[in-house]
Design an enzyme around this catalytic site. Structure first.
Site, PDB file in Angstrom:
ATOM      1  N   ASP A  49       0.827  -1.202   0.000  1.00  0.00           N
ATOM      2  CA  ASP A  49       0.000   0.000   0.000  1.00  0.00           C
ATOM      3  C   ASP A  49       0.872   1.267   0.000  1.00  0.00           C
ATOM      4  OD1 ASP A  49      -2.043  -1.812   0.380  1.00  0.00           O
ATOM      5  OD2 ASP A  49      -2.855  -0.840   2.167  1.00  0.00           O
ATOM      6  N   HIS A 194       3.936  -2.139   3.021  1.00  0.00           N
ATOM      7  CA  HIS A 194       3.851  -0.787   2.474  1.00  0.00           C
ATOM      8  C   HIS A 194       5.128  -0.436   1.706  1.00  0.00           C
ATOM      9  CE1 HIS A 194       0.805  -0.610   5.662  1.00  0.00           C
ATOM     10  NE2 HIS A 194       0.266   0.385   4.989  1.00  0.00           N
TER      11      HIS A 194
HETATM   12 ZN   LIG Z   1      -2.492   3.333   3.134  1.00  0.00          ZN
END
Ligand SMILES: [Zn+2]
Length: 235
Positions: A49, A194
């Site tokens: 992400d 991430h």
């Molecule tokens: Zn996020």
């Protein structure tokens, strides 16, 4: 350094955003995917992400290429517009690009119009840069309410959260991050990592250990699309 990385995991997704808003009890809601039943098939989906980010995304892509792994990137439209070459590279190398909003707001705090715009603006960016339409949506920080769920479903999205969060602010070495992720391995899991917004150095450093560890346990990494195909299998 691992500073300010939010402690979000399947176990501690915030259950309420404010007194006025009802955030759904995510794991029990059939409209939200947190894991896929793959039976005994040891398949997992690795997802990233908040990118693309020139500090981390190229290194993540290099590692994925080295291990011949395809992953799914829930990108933020603003970042994609800043670094279009990274979006093109993600697409060119066979990874999946999905929708994580245009500017990464806390959606339960947005009105309906703003929430729709966040989805559609990023969708247009993804289509323009990758040539493909996103089908899956992950709300920033996993924050959802009924209205957000219905808005995204009305636009044809499936909402996908995660089973295992790779990052956790209590983990201070790459080995710890990898071990913690490996200890929670299970068939059909969706791994959340991430590649942007905050310092993701530790994630990048842990990634080869995570991949090797899952491989040693007999797991194979697949795109989210492939994992979700298993839902249709009758067993
Ligand atoms: Zn996020």
């Amino acid at each position: 350094m691992l500073l300010g990385i939010p402690r979000l995991s399947y176990d501690n997704i915030p259950q309420s955003h404010s007194a006025e808003e009802t955030v759904v009890t995510i794991a029990a809601d059939p409209r939200v995917v947190c894991r896929v039943n793959t039976g005994n098939a040891r398949l997992v989906a690795l997802t990233f992400d908040d990118g693309p980010d020139p500090r981390f995304t190229p290194r993540v892509l290099d590692i994925l290429k080295h291990y011949h792994i395809k992953a799914t990137f829930f990108i933020v439209g603003q970042n994609a517009e800043k670094y279009p070459y990274l979006v093109r590279r993600i697409a060119r190398e066979g990874h999946s690009i999905q929708n994580h909003t245009y500017s990464h707001p806390d959606l339960p705090g947005c009105n309906r119009k703003k929430a729709s715009e966040e989805l559609l603006k990023n969708e247009a960016v993804i289509k323009r840069l990758s040539g493909k339409s996103p089908r899956y949506f992950r709300p920033p920080k996993g924050l959802l309410d009924d209205e957000i769920i219905e808005i995204s479903r009305a636009k044809g999205y499936r909402i996908v959260l995660w089973t295992v969060a790779v990052e956790n602010s209590t983990l201070i070495s790459a080995e710890d991050v990898a071990m913690s992720t490996l200890n929670r391995a299970q068939p059909g899991a969706i791994l959340l990592a991430h590649d942007g917004r905050l310092d993701r150095s530790l994630t990048v450093e842990a990634l080869p250990f995570i991949i090797q560890g899952y491989h040693q346990k007999g797991y194979r990494f697949v795109l989210l699309e492939e994992l979700l195909n298993y839902e249709a299998i009758d067993r």
